[in-house]
Structure formats: structure tokens, C-alpha cells
Design an enzyme around this catalytic site. Structure first.
Site, short mmCIF file in Angstrom:
data_model
loop_
_atom_site.label_atom_id
_atom_site.label_comp_id
_atom_site.label_asym_id
_atom_site.label_seq_id
_atom_site.Cartn_x
_atom_site.Cartn_y
_atom_site.Cartn_z
CB ALA A 18 -0.91 0.07 1.29
CB SER A 40 9.91 0.08 11.09
OG SER A 40 10.33 -0.99 11.85
CB ILE A 46 1.13 -8.11 5.76
CG1 ILE A 46 0.36 -9.51 6.08
CG2 ILE A 46 0.80 -7.92 4.11
CD1 ILE A 46 -0.85 -9.05 7.00
CB ALA A 51 -3.83 -13.54 -6.39
CE LYS A 79 -6.74 -14.52 -10.10
NZ LYS A 79 -6.96 -13.66 -8.76
CB VAL A 179 5.92 6.15 13.55
CG1 VAL A 179 5.24 7.17 14.28
CG2 VAL A 179 6.54 6.50 12.35
CG LEU A 327 -3.58 -5.17 5.02
CD1 LEU A 327 -2.18 -5.78 5.48
CD2 LEU A 327 -4.57 -5.83 4.48
C1 LIG Z 1 -3.55 -14.10 4.22
C2 LIG Z 1 -3.86 -12.71 3.41
C3 LIG Z 1 -3.62 -12.89 2.03
C4 LIG Z 1 -3.67 -11.87 1.14
N1 LIG Z 1 -3.80 -12.15 -0.17
C5 LIG Z 1 -3.80 -11.07 -1.26
C6 LIG Z 1 -4.13 -11.27 -2.43
O1 LIG Z 1 -3.84 -12.50 -2.89
N2 LIG Z 1 -4.29 -10.29 -3.39
C7 LIG Z 1 -4.49 -9.11 -2.71
O2 LIG Z 1 -4.57 -8.24 -3.58
N3 LIG Z 1 -4.37 -8.73 -1.45
C8 LIG Z 1 -4.16 -9.87 -0.83
N4 LIG Z 1 -3.97 -9.59 0.61
C9 LIG Z 1 -3.88 -8.20 1.30
C10 LIG Z 1 -2.41 -7.78 0.88
O3 LIG Z 1 -1.48 -8.42 1.44
C11 LIG Z 1 -2.36 -6.32 1.50
O4 LIG Z 1 -3.45 -5.40 0.97
C12 LIG Z 1 -1.07 -5.51 1.24
O5 LIG Z 1 -0.14 -6.36 1.22
C13 LIG Z 1 -1.09 -4.25 1.74
O6 LIG Z 1 -0.46 -4.42 3.04
P1 LIG Z 1 -0.12 -2.65 3.68
O7 LIG Z 1 0.76 -2.21 2.89
O8 LIG Z 1 -1.53 -2.30 3.92
O9 LIG Z 1 0.24 -3.34 5.06
P2 LIG Z 1 1.93 -4.11 5.53
O10 LIG Z 1 2.38 -4.89 4.43
O11 LIG Z 1 1.38 -4.76 6.73
O12 LIG Z 1 2.84 -2.91 5.58
C14 LIG Z 1 2.69 -1.95 6.66
C15 LIG Z 1 4.00 -1.32 6.83
O13 LIG Z 1 3.88 -0.22 7.90
C16 LIG Z 1 5.06 -0.16 8.52
N5 LIG Z 1 4.94 0.35 9.85
C17 LIG Z 1 3.85 -0.20 10.68
N6 LIG Z 1 4.06 0.15 11.82
C18 LIG Z 1 4.98 1.10 11.89
C19 LIG Z 1 5.83 2.22 12.59
N7 LIG Z 1 5.56 2.47 13.83
N8 LIG Z 1 6.82 2.79 12.28
C20 LIG Z 1 7.32 2.78 11.05
N9 LIG Z 1 6.68 1.95 10.26
C21 LIG Z 1 5.80 1.06 10.57
C22 LIG Z 1 5.85 -1.58 8.24
O14 LIG Z 1 7.11 -1.45 8.46
C23 LIG Z 1 5.36 -1.83 6.60
O15 LIG Z 1 6.14 -1.48 5.88
C24 LIG Z 1 -3.92 -10.45 1.55
C25 LIG Z 1 -3.92 -10.53 3.08
C26 LIG Z 1 -3.60 -11.57 3.81
C27 LIG Z 1 -3.84 -11.11 5.23
#
Ligand SMILES: Cc1cc2nc3c(=O)[nH]c(=O)nc-3n(C[C@H](O)[C@H](O)[C@H](O)COP(=O)(O)OP(=O)(O)OC[C@H]3O[C@@H](n4cnc5c(N)ncnc54)[C@H](O)[C@@H]3O)c2cc1C
Length: 493
Positions: A18, A40, A46, A51, A79, A179, A327
Site C-alpha cells: 500500500a 520500519s 505482511i 494475486a 492470471k 514511529v 490494511l
Molecule cells: C492472508 C492474506 C492473503 C492476502 N492475499 C492477497 C491477495 O492474494 N491479493 C491481494 O490483492 N491482497 C491480498 N492480501 C492483502 C495484501 O496483503 C495487502 O493489502 C497488501 O499487502 C498491503 O498491505 P499494507 O501495505 O497495507 O500493510 P503491510 O504490508 O503490513 O505494511 C505495513 C507497513 O507499515 C510499516 N509500519 C507499521 N508500523 C510502523 C511504525 N510504527 N513505524 C514505521 N513503520 C511502520 C511496516 O514496516 C510496513 O512497511 C492478503 C492479505 C492477507 C492477510
């Protein structure tokens, strides 16, 4: 900071999919902004989300990323849809493919012709009339006069790396650190800055929360309430593991239902992504891990990674000067691979409504309204997979089969069952997909459109056969998916 201040400095908290998608798209589209992304390494990302659905092509186009280059760099594959196994009943499978099935005629949908064909024993398998499904089952991919509708499987870590490099070239500043504290204006409640563990400070005008499930800004700081959908979608855990690919990558995702959840298989060029999604009320973590490990193919490459989640979304995805993307804003289980799409939607909406001259309540309301619609529509589509089933072989499936469902879904399912009518709703993402999944899960309409009777039975049979054989002929001209990848997108090139 007040809501009238000009917005020049954007701080993105988080460097997962994201965060880096947001950084890349904002820096490309609104190049005058000063953008800082803080992530960080200790917390990490995650590490799943591999996909996608076809809308990702649009996002990559916006960033100027050529398709073959994208697949090379992310070790990705094509896909064409998802094969659902054991969802309607045990030992049954069906295909949800991208693109439409058959062709409608005289104001009737193709499914009306198919429905009468079923009565006449002229056909049964709905996916025979969908070119993406025919190509997927044959393990093929390539160029046809009308291009195949497709999405991608990708390595999420490599995608984030690619976007980081692009974003940094476009001027995004990356800060590594954790943070610890979020500073807010005591009167307005607006976020004014982030303080890192090492004491350094990051100030900004607009903050994009991409911090993952915890939602450090939107949830822990702003306390925006969460709409919890676990009563419709009880899965709340996942375990992910990677295995070595022992066969050429198939051009589709597999979703295999179990007695209290389901398992994914996502084929990449260099490995297979696997995972199990389950409801902790019906399956223990140990059982889920054992089930996953006993049903993967190929050598296990990573330690199984447990993930806890809650299904739902924040009531406001944009609140004051904080926008939640990824997320932190919400999560609907990955059954139809919609999370990256929701990220894209959030980013594109933010670009369209960017508050250059200060934050306007009307723009914020508009943002939240259309974001809500996205989540609501996807939620109904996902609940459909659980509600419409013949399975009742476990307490989990008994619960799903008998649960109350959202009224909007109930009306849609009843209408389709009674009349065969399906009407696309406002800005709906999935359209033909609904028909494929309803029929695949076993919801066959009682009636078909009267217009279909304008054809004789023989004409109908010819009409159906002609579509199916034309698709087979076209697919026969395609190379295998593996050959196509090797020729144009090989990661080793
Ligand atoms: C089981 C599962 C399967 C999935 N499969 C799919 C799929 O097939 N297709 C799809 O489109 N989506 C899928 N998703 C969703 C997808 O994984 C997420 O939408 C995507 O990875 C985005 O995650 P994110 O960037 O929001 O969060 P994250 O990847 O969790 O990133 C969070 C970021 O915030 C940073 N952070 C957090 N707290 C701090 C802090 N205090 N200080 C500094 N940095 C911080 C972390 O270091 C990290 O860089 C799936 C999710 C899950 C749970």
C-alpha cells in the site's frame, strides 16, 4: 495546521504494497508534492498479497510500467481467473474467469440461453463458453485478436522493491525508522507530525496511513470506528508458506475449500505461494498448519507465517488530514484477490480529490461515500461464495449455509433464482463474475428469458456449440502459459 492550509507535504506511514503503491502514484501524478515515506525494517510487511484482478493493468499503465518488464521483475505470471474446488460440494470444481461468458442476444443474457440449454440437455458446464476459462484449463496464454482478460500473480516483496525504486527516482524521500509517537493539533485534532524512536521528527500536511492492520494513525490515533463483518465472514486467521514450484506455473489461482476455511495456491515463476484462511472458532491453529503443510506440493521453502485479521473496514477512510490506504483501512479476506484493487481505488480517488487548497468536508465525504460502496459491493460478492453452497458436512459450512446475509445480497440472490435476472449496480466491479460464481456455487435460475424461445431447440444447440467450438479453436492456436512467460517475461532474462 487548519483545514484551510495548502497541502504540500505528504507523509506516508508504511512501506508495504500500500505504501509504495501510494508513493509511486502520488509522485507520478502530483509531482509538485514533497512526499516522504517512513517504514520500519524491524516491523516489516505482511508479506502476502500476490494475486490480483485485471484492474491492476490500469494502475501499472498509469505508472508507465510495461507489462513484460513488470512480470520479469516480480517473477510474476498471468492470471486468467480462479478455480474453486470443493466449494459447492466435495469433489466439484468450477471456474471464475475474467471476461464475459458467451454472448447475449436480443436483450437476453447468455445465461438465459445456457439455462434453456441445460433443460434440453444441450449443455451443462457454463465455463465452456468463457475464453479465459478455456485457455486457463488448457494451461495456455498468448495474444488473440480480442486480448484475453487477465490479471497477474506477483511476488509482493519484489513489487514493493520495484515501486520503491520508481518512487525514489520520482523524488520520494524514504526514511527508515519506527514511529513512536503521533503529534496532533490540540484544537483541531489534525495530525501535525510523527516522532520516530531515534527522536527525529517528520512533519506534514497530509498523512497517509499505510501502517497495516494496526492502523497506527486512523485507528490508534484518530480512533475511527471499525465496521466489523465477522458475522458474515467468520474467517479470522491465515497461515502462509512458500514452496518450490515443481511444475510449470498455471495461469490461474486455485482456491480449495476445507472443512473450516480454504487454501490458496498462487503460481509464480520461481515458487508457489500457498496459504490457508480459516475461522479460529472452527479450526485450531495447529490443525490449520498441519492441514496446509500436508496439502502443499513441492519442497517447503519458508517457515509457516501465521496472520490474524478481522474482516471489515473503517467507517471513514479519510478522517481530518489522515487517509487510510491498505490494511489500515479495512480488509476483506483474499478469496477474490481484491485488496490490491482496493488500494488502487483509494489512491486514484485521493489523486482525483486531492485537497490541494485545504481539506474540504464535501470532498472528504465524497471520498468516504465511494470508498464505502467499493467495500460493500465486494463484501456481498464474497459472502455469496459461502452462503450459496450444498456443503453441510461440518459446523462451519452449516453456519455459512444458514447464516443471515446482507439484505442487498439476499434480494439479488432471490431475484436471480426466481427469474434469472441480474442487474449491474452503480460502478460495480464484478459483473459477469457474479453469474459465474452464482451458477458455479449451484444457484441455477428457475426460469430463463422468454426471448430465448424465439430460437428452435436445434438453433439453440447450434448457437451454443458454435460459441464453444470457436473458443476451443482460438485457444488451440495459443502457446502454453509457461512458453509464453519464457519467451517474453522470463525473470532470468
Ligand atoms: C492472508 C492474506 C492473503 C492476502 N492475499 C492477497 C491477495 O492474494 N491479493 C491481494 O490483492 N491482497 C491480498 N492480501 C492483502 C495484501 O496483503 C495487502 O493489502 C497488501 O499487502 C498491503 O498491505 P499494507 O501495505 O497495507 O500493510 P503491510 O504490508 O503490513 O505494511 C505495513 C507497513 O507499515 C510499516 N509500519 C507499521 N508500523 C510502523 C511504525 N510504527 N513505524 C514505521 N513503520 C511502520 C511496516 O514496516 C510496513 O512497511 C492478503 C492479505 C492477507 C492477510
Amino acid at each position: 495546521m487548519t483545514n484551510q492550509s495548502k497541502i504540500n507535504n505528504v507523509v506516508i506511514l508504511g512501506g508495504g504494497t500500500a505504501g509504495w503503491m501510494t508513493a509511486a502514484a502520488l509522485s507520478k501524478s502530483l509531482s509538485h508534492l514533497n512526499i516522504t515515506l517512513v517504514e520500519s525494517d524491524r516491523i516489516g510487511t505482511i508479506g502476502v498479497g500476490e494475486a490480483t484482478i485485471p484492474t491492476m493493468q490500469f494502475f501499472n499503465n498509469l505508472l508507465g510500467i510495461p507489462q513484460h518488464e513488470f512480470l520479469k521483475q516480480t517473477q510474476g505470471s498471468y492470471k486468467l481467473g480462479i478455480q474453486f474446488e470443493n466449494w459447492r460440494k466435495l469433489d466439484h470444481d468450477y471456474f471464475h474467469a475474467f471476461g464475459s461468458t458467451g454472448k447475449g442476444l436480443w436483450a437476453a443474457g447468455f445465461h438465459d440461453f445456457w439455462r434453456k440449454g441445460v433443460n434440453n440437455n444441450a449443455c451443462r458446464d457454463y465455463s465452456k463458453y468463457n475464453i479465459e476459462a478455456v485457455a486457463a484449463k488448457a494451461g495456455k496464454f498468448g495474444r488473440l485478436q480480442t486480448p484475453l482478460n487477465h490479471a497477474y500473480h506477483l511476488d509482493a516483496g519484489l513489487y514493493a522493491k520495484m515501486l520503491r525504486s520508481l518512487s525514489e527516482k520520482q523524488g520520494v524521500k524514504r526514511v527508515e525508522g519506527e514511529v513512536e509517537y503521533v503529534r496532533q493539533d490540540s484544537e483541531s485534532g489534525y495530525i501535525t507530525g510523527l516522532t520516530l524512536k531515534d527522536g527525529s521528527k517528520l512533519d506534514g500536511d497530509l498523512f497517509v496511513d499505510c501502517s497495516g492492520f494496526k492502523g497506527l494513525l486512523i485507528n490508534e490515533t484518530m480512533k475511527v470506528p471499525f465496521n466489523d463483518w465477522s458475522h458474515w465472514l467468520p474467517n479470522d486467521r491465515a497461515i502462509a508458506v512458500q514452496t518450490r514450484s515443481d511444475k510449470p506455473p498455471a495461469p490461474y489461482t486455485r482456491s480449495i475449500a476445507h472443512h473450516a476455511g480454504w487454501q490458496w495456491r498462487i503460481p509464480l515463476q520461481h515458487r508457489m505461494g500457498n496459504g490457508i484462511v480459516y475461522a479460529s472458532e472452527y479450526m485450531s491453529d495447529d490443525e490449520a498448519e498441519a492441514l496446509l503443510l500436508s496439502s502443499v506440493e513441492g519442497e517447503v521453502l519458508t517457515t509457516p507465517r501465521p496472520i490474524k485479521f478481522k474482516t471489515g473496514y473503517r467507517q471513514e477512510l479519510w478522517h481530518k488530514n489522515c487517509v487510510a490506504i491498505g490494511l489500515s483501512g479495512g480488509f476483506i479476506e483474499p478469496l477474490e484477490s481484491t485488496a490490491i484493487h482496493l488500494i488502487q481505488q483509494g489512491i486514484l480517488r485521493l489523486i482525483k480529490l486531492f485537497p490541494e487548497h485545504g481539506i474540504d468536508a464535501l470532498e472528504v465525504a465524497e471520498y468516504n461515500l465511494s470508498a464505502t460502496l467499493d467495500y460493500e459491493q465486494i463484501k456481498d460478492f464474497i459472502v455469496l461464495h459461502y452462503k450459496v453452497t450444498e456443503r453441510d458436512d461440518s459446523p462451519y459450512w452449516q453456519f455459512c449455509k444458514n447464516m443471515d446475509i446482507p439484505e442487498s445480497l439476499e434480494k439479488r440472490l432471490n431475484l436471480f433464482k426466481k427469474t434469472g435476472r441480474f442487474i449491474q449496480r452503480q460502478e460495480e466491479l464484478f459483473v459477469d463474475s457474479w453469474l459465474q460464481v452464482m451458477i458455479g456455487q449451484g444457484l441455477v435460475p428457475d426460469r430463463y428469458h422468454r426471448i430465448v424461445d424465439e430460437m428452435t431447440d436445434q438453433q439453440l444447440e447450434q448457437f451454443l456449440d458454435k460459441i464453444a467450438s470457436s473458443l476451443e479453436q482460438q485457444v488451440a492456436t495459443l502457446p502454453s502459459h509457461a512458453e509464453y512467460l519464457k519467451r517474453y517475461c522470463s525473470a532470468s532474462m
